[in-house]
Write a protein that holds these residues in place. Structure first.
Motif, PDB file in Angstrom:
ATOM      1  N   ASP A  26       0.844  -1.239  -0.076  1.00  0.00           N
ATOM      2  CA  ASP A  26       0.206  -0.110  -0.037  1.00  0.00           C
ATOM      3  C   ASP A  26       0.782   1.290   0.036  1.00  0.00           C
ATOM      4  OD1 ASP A  26      -2.879   0.847   0.112  1.00  0.00           O
ATOM      5  OD2 ASP A  26      -2.295   1.733   1.852  1.00  0.00           O
ATOM      6  N   ILE A  27       1.917   1.271   0.677  1.00  0.00           N
ATOM      7  CA  ILE A  27       3.135   2.398   0.856  1.00  0.00           C
ATOM      8  C   ILE A  27       3.420   2.539  -0.574  1.00  0.00           C
ATOM      9  CG2 ILE A  27       4.956   3.216   1.697  1.00  0.00           C
ATOM     10  CD1 ILE A  27       4.481   1.469   4.351  1.00  0.00           C
ATOM     11  N   VAL A  28       3.889   1.483  -1.337  1.00  0.00           N
ATOM     12  CA  VAL A  28       4.355   1.674  -2.731  1.00  0.00           C
ATOM     13  C   VAL A  28       3.203   2.039  -3.708  1.00  0.00           C
ATOM     14  CG1 VAL A  28       5.337   0.488  -4.582  1.00  0.00           C
ATOM     15  CG2 VAL A  28       6.043  -0.105  -2.316  1.00  0.00           C
ATOM     16  N   ALA A  29       2.240   1.666  -3.408  1.00  0.00           N
ATOM     17  CA  ALA A  29       0.987   2.026  -4.451  1.00  0.00           C
ATOM     18  C   ALA A  29       0.593   3.356  -4.068  1.00  0.00           C
ATOM     19  CB  ALA A  29      -0.217   1.040  -3.851  1.00  0.00           C
ATOM     20  N   VAL A  30       0.543   3.993  -2.996  1.00  0.00           N
ATOM     21  CA  VAL A  30       0.048   5.376  -2.689  1.00  0.00           C
ATOM     22  C   VAL A  30       1.361   6.130  -3.396  1.00  0.00           C
ATOM     23  CG1 VAL A  30       0.052   7.318  -0.898  1.00  0.00           C
ATOM     24  CG2 VAL A  30      -1.046   5.131  -0.596  1.00  0.00           C
ATOM     25  N   ALA A  31       2.677   5.834  -3.172  1.00  0.00           N
ATOM     26  CA  ALA A  31       3.892   6.525  -3.756  1.00  0.00           C
ATOM     27  C   ALA A  31       3.721   6.630  -5.517  1.00  0.00           C
ATOM     28  CB  ALA A  31       5.181   5.882  -3.675  1.00  0.00           C
ATOM     29  N   VAL A  36      -5.115   5.675  -1.478  1.00  0.00           N
ATOM     30  CA  VAL A  36      -4.702   4.975   0.023  1.00  0.00           C
ATOM     31  C   VAL A  36      -5.525   3.832   0.419  1.00  0.00           C
ATOM     32  CG1 VAL A  36      -4.188   5.631   2.465  1.00  0.00           C
ATOM     33  CG2 VAL A  36      -3.843   7.093   0.634  1.00  0.00           C
ATOM     34  N   GLY A  37      -4.943   2.628   0.950  1.00  0.00           N
ATOM     35  CA  GLY A  37      -5.520   1.568   1.565  1.00  0.00           C
ATOM     36  C   GLY A  37      -6.070   0.578   0.521  1.00  0.00           C
ATOM     37  N   SER A  38      -5.837   0.873  -0.771  1.00  0.00           N
ATOM     38  CA  SER A  38      -6.311  -0.106  -1.627  1.00  0.00           C
ATOM     39  C   SER A  38      -5.735  -1.390  -1.786  1.00  0.00           C
ATOM     40  CB  SER A  38      -5.882   0.488  -3.144  1.00  0.00           C
ATOM     41  OG  SER A  38      -4.432   0.679  -3.392  1.00  0.00           O
ATOM     42  N   LYS A  39      -4.518  -1.660  -1.238  1.00  0.00           N
ATOM     43  CA  LYS A  39      -3.943  -3.179  -1.125  1.00  0.00           C
ATOM     44  C   LYS A  39      -4.561  -3.608   0.300  1.00  0.00           C
ATOM     45  CE  LYS A  39      -1.777  -2.183  -5.033  1.00  0.00           C
ATOM     46  NZ  LYS A  39      -2.207  -2.846  -6.222  1.00  0.00           N
ATOM     47  N   ILE A  40      -4.661  -2.976   1.133  1.00  0.00           N
ATOM     48  CA  ILE A  40      -5.210  -3.403   2.559  1.00  0.00           C
ATOM     49  C   ILE A  40      -6.637  -3.711   2.584  1.00  0.00           C
ATOM     50  CG2 ILE A  40      -5.704  -2.626   4.869  1.00  0.00           C
ATOM     51  CD1 ILE A  40      -3.290  -0.562   4.719  1.00  0.00           C
ATOM     52  N   ALA A  44      -8.178  -7.349   3.140  1.00  0.00           N
ATOM     53  CA  ALA A  44      -9.191  -7.715   3.757  1.00  0.00           C
ATOM     54  C   ALA A  44     -10.382  -8.532   3.256  1.00  0.00           C
ATOM     55  CB  ALA A  44      -9.752  -6.256   4.287  1.00  0.00           C
ATOM     56  N   ASP A  45     -10.506  -8.323   1.610  1.00  0.00           N
ATOM     57  CA  ASP A  45     -11.230  -9.086   1.119  1.00  0.00           C
ATOM     58  C   ASP A  45     -10.996 -10.656   1.047  1.00  0.00           C
ATOM     59  OD1 ASP A  45     -13.024  -6.959   0.310  1.00  0.00           O
ATOM     60  OD2 ASP A  45     -12.115  -6.670  -1.750  1.00  0.00           O
ATOM     61  N   MET A  46      -9.548 -10.819   1.142  1.00  0.00           N
ATOM     62  CA  MET A  46      -9.277 -12.172   1.214  1.00  0.00           C
ATOM     63  C   MET A  46      -9.450 -12.865   2.264  1.00  0.00           C
ATOM     64  SD  MET A  46      -5.652 -12.275  -1.495  1.00  0.00           S
ATOM     65  CE  MET A  46      -5.210 -10.545  -1.146  1.00  0.00           C
ATOM     66  N   LEU A  47      -9.085 -12.128   3.480  1.00  0.00           N
ATOM     67  CA  LEU A  47      -9.138 -12.463   4.820  1.00  0.00           C
ATOM     68  C   LEU A  47     -10.676 -12.871   5.056  1.00  0.00           C
ATOM     69  CD1 LEU A  47      -6.886 -10.013   6.665  1.00  0.00           C
ATOM     70  CD2 LEU A  47      -6.507 -12.335   6.537  1.00  0.00           C
ATOM     71  N   ASN A  75      -8.546 -10.518  14.272  1.00  0.00           N
ATOM     72  CA  ASN A  75      -7.618  -9.578  14.657  1.00  0.00           C
ATOM     73  C   ASN A  75      -6.995  -8.565  13.423  1.00  0.00           C
ATOM     74  OD1 ASN A  75      -8.293  -9.862  17.513  1.00  0.00           O
ATOM     75  ND2 ASN A  75      -6.506 -11.354  17.576  1.00  0.00           N
ATOM     76  N   LEU A  76      -6.575  -9.448  12.501  1.00  0.00           N
ATOM     77  CA  LEU A  76      -6.185  -8.810  11.383  1.00  0.00           C
ATOM     78  C   LEU A  76      -6.944  -8.247  10.365  1.00  0.00           C
ATOM     79  CD1 LEU A  76      -3.782 -11.823   9.987  1.00  0.00           C
ATOM     80  CD2 LEU A  76      -3.184  -9.658  11.130  1.00  0.00           C
ATOM     81  N   LEU A  77      -8.372  -8.514  10.468  1.00  0.00           N
ATOM     82  CA  LEU A  77      -9.545  -7.751   9.931  1.00  0.00           C
ATOM     83  C   LEU A  77      -9.643  -6.526  10.676  1.00  0.00           C
ATOM     84  CD1 LEU A  77     -11.950 -10.625   8.849  1.00  0.00           C
ATOM     85  CD2 LEU A  77     -10.878  -8.960   7.399  1.00  0.00           C
ATOM     86  N   PHE A  78      -9.478  -6.444  11.980  1.00  0.00           N
ATOM     87  CA  PHE A  78      -9.479  -5.461  12.538  1.00  0.00           C
ATOM     88  C   PHE A  78      -8.388  -4.296  12.328  1.00  0.00           C
ATOM     89  CE2 PHE A  78     -11.908  -7.404  16.879  1.00  0.00           C
ATOM     90  CZ  PHE A  78     -13.137  -6.973  16.151  1.00  0.00           C
ATOM     91  N   LYS A  79      -7.148  -5.042  12.155  1.00  0.00           N
ATOM     92  CA  LYS A  79      -6.361  -3.958  11.763  1.00  0.00           C
ATOM     93  C   LYS A  79      -6.484  -3.382  10.241  1.00  0.00           C
ATOM     94  CE  LYS A  79      -2.401  -6.396  14.835  1.00  0.00           C
ATOM     95  NZ  LYS A  79      -1.383  -7.259  14.501  1.00  0.00           N
ATOM     96  N   CYS A  80      -6.841  -4.271   9.665  1.00  0.00           N
ATOM     97  CA  CYS A  80      -7.081  -3.641   8.153  1.00  0.00           C
ATOM     98  C   CYS A  80      -8.293  -2.580   8.308  1.00  0.00           C
ATOM     99  CB  CYS A  80      -7.860  -4.661   7.121  1.00  0.00           C
ATOM    100  SG  CYS A  80      -6.326  -6.034   6.602  1.00  0.00           S
ATOM    101  N   TYR A  81      -9.169  -2.730   9.061  1.00  0.00           N
ATOM    102  CA  TYR A  81     -10.369  -1.772   8.922  1.00  0.00           C
ATOM    103  C   TYR A  81     -10.109  -0.413   9.784  1.00  0.00           C
ATOM    104  CZ  TYR A  81     -13.233  -5.572   7.287  1.00  0.00           C
ATOM    105  OH  TYR A  81     -13.832  -6.832   6.661  1.00  0.00           O
ATOM    106  N   PHE A  82      -9.327  -0.354  10.922  1.00  0.00           N
ATOM    107  CA  PHE A  82      -8.868   0.556  11.678  1.00  0.00           C
ATOM    108  C   PHE A  82      -7.850   1.395  10.600  1.00  0.00           C
ATOM    109  CE2 PHE A  82     -10.678  -1.178  15.390  1.00  0.00           C
ATOM    110  CZ  PHE A  82     -10.787  -0.276  16.087  1.00  0.00           C
ATOM    111  N   LYS A  83      -7.057   0.696   9.868  1.00  0.00           N
ATOM    112  CA  LYS A  83      -6.080   1.552   9.100  1.00  0.00           C
ATOM    113  C   LYS A  83      -6.887   2.337   7.983  1.00  0.00           C
ATOM    114  CE  LYS A  83      -1.662  -0.808   9.253  1.00  0.00           C
ATOM    115  NZ  LYS A  83      -0.661   0.569   9.506  1.00  0.00           N
TER     116      LYS A  83
END
Length: 305
Positions: A26-31, A36-40, A44-47, A75-83
């Motif tokens: 996501d950092i590379v994609a934004v650059a 922002v958040g497209s890769k995350i 999340a969709d895969m999770l 927990n990982l989905l939480f991290k995705c949604y919070f980000k």
């Protein structure tokens, strides 16, 4: 059984790696000009696909059920949604653990590490939704069960737990703030305890960048009401009367730097505090006085918040 548990652990490790890669991608994609958040979001969709597989395995015996993978995935989905600031998507995940009868039987059997992380994010969600009792319960669990050696994690939990506790009327000890290097809260705590609204404004402004990064700036703004309540309580105790001139409160506010506050605004502040339950009483418009209850005029914050 041991083989199956190892397989669950391997799967959990793989999805954690996938999340880490998504954050870096996501950092590379934004650059490169992407959103922002497209890769995350893609992660999340895969999770969610994995989550549905685990959640639907309700008939398999508890020893071999795929539901053992639920909390690590959540927990990982939480991290995705919070980000990506999509906290509304957390609610179905919480329901899956808290209210689904098929999963409640294993909720307390997950590893303590997973439960600490889960309660941290659920507590954060409660905090952002002004559900402070729920936030207190979850964040306190995370802090008390987090390993003593993980001081950085305990500090991270405290950054949210301290304002939640203060909102409910519980002030942290200075020793705790010093132990976890949270000196940014020292003046905040002192201001709320003493009813010094001027000191509180200065402390929040001074450390605004820190509080904003931590996501608690607006929560600290809510402490202004509690600070004013404590100030008014001091005036009530000093006067020793159940009928107090509104002018006394105005004078105190002006002395503490709120020089633009007039009598009408002071009455408005008092009226709002009475309406919200911070003070029991009423305002006598005719006599320009506030008449407080003779019983528990300033109720404990955790009884109504």
């Amino acid at each position: 059984k041991q083989w199956y548990q190892r397989r669950v652990a391997i799967t959990a490790g793989m999805i954690k790696d996938m999340f880490s890669l998504a954050v870096k991608a996501d950092i590379v994609a934004v650059a490169n000009g992407e959103m922002v958040g497209s890769k995350i979001d893609a992660c999340a969709d895969m999770l969610m696909t994995v989550f549905r597989v685990c959640a639907s395995d309700s008939r398999t015996s508890i020893e071999y059920t795929k539901r053992w993978g639920l909390m690590p995935i959540i927990n990982l989905l939480f991290k995705c949604y919070f980000k990506t600031n999509k906290l509304h998507l957390c609610k179905p995940l919480i329901i899956a653990i808290e209210t689904n009868a098929a999963n409640k039987d294993i909720k307390d059997l997950f590893s303590i590490a997973d439960r600490v992380t889960y309660n941290y994010f659920v507590g954060m969600k409660h905090m952002f939704e002004n559900e402070f009792k729920g936030a207190d319960k979850c964040l306190s669990f995370s802090f008390e069960n987090c390993l003593k050696s993980c001081t950085s994690n305990k500090r991270k939990i405290l950054i949210c737990l301290i304002p939640v506790k203060m909102t409910l009327g519980f002030m942290p000890k200075v020793s705790i703030l010093k132990k976890y290097n949270l000196c940014e809260f020292e003046d905040v705590v002192e201001a709320v305890k003493t009813g010094n609204i001027k000191l509180l404004n200065e402390a929040i402004e001074k450390n605004a960048a820190f509080f904003t990064r931590a996501g608690i700036y607006l929560i600290l703004e809510k402490l202004k009401v509690i600070t004013l309540r404590n100030l008014f309580k001091k005036i009530y105790l000093i006067t020793g009367s159940f009928q107090i001139d509104v002018a006394r409160f105005k004078t105190a506010l002006n002395w503490l730097g709120l020089e633009d506050v007039d009598s009408d605004e002071t009455e408005c502040i008092l009226a709002n505090m009475i309406n919200d339950g911070y003070i029991k009483g009423y305002i006598s418009e005719q006599h320009k006085k506030i008449v407080v209850s003779k019983v528990n005029a300033f109720p404990k914050l955790n009884t109504f918040l």
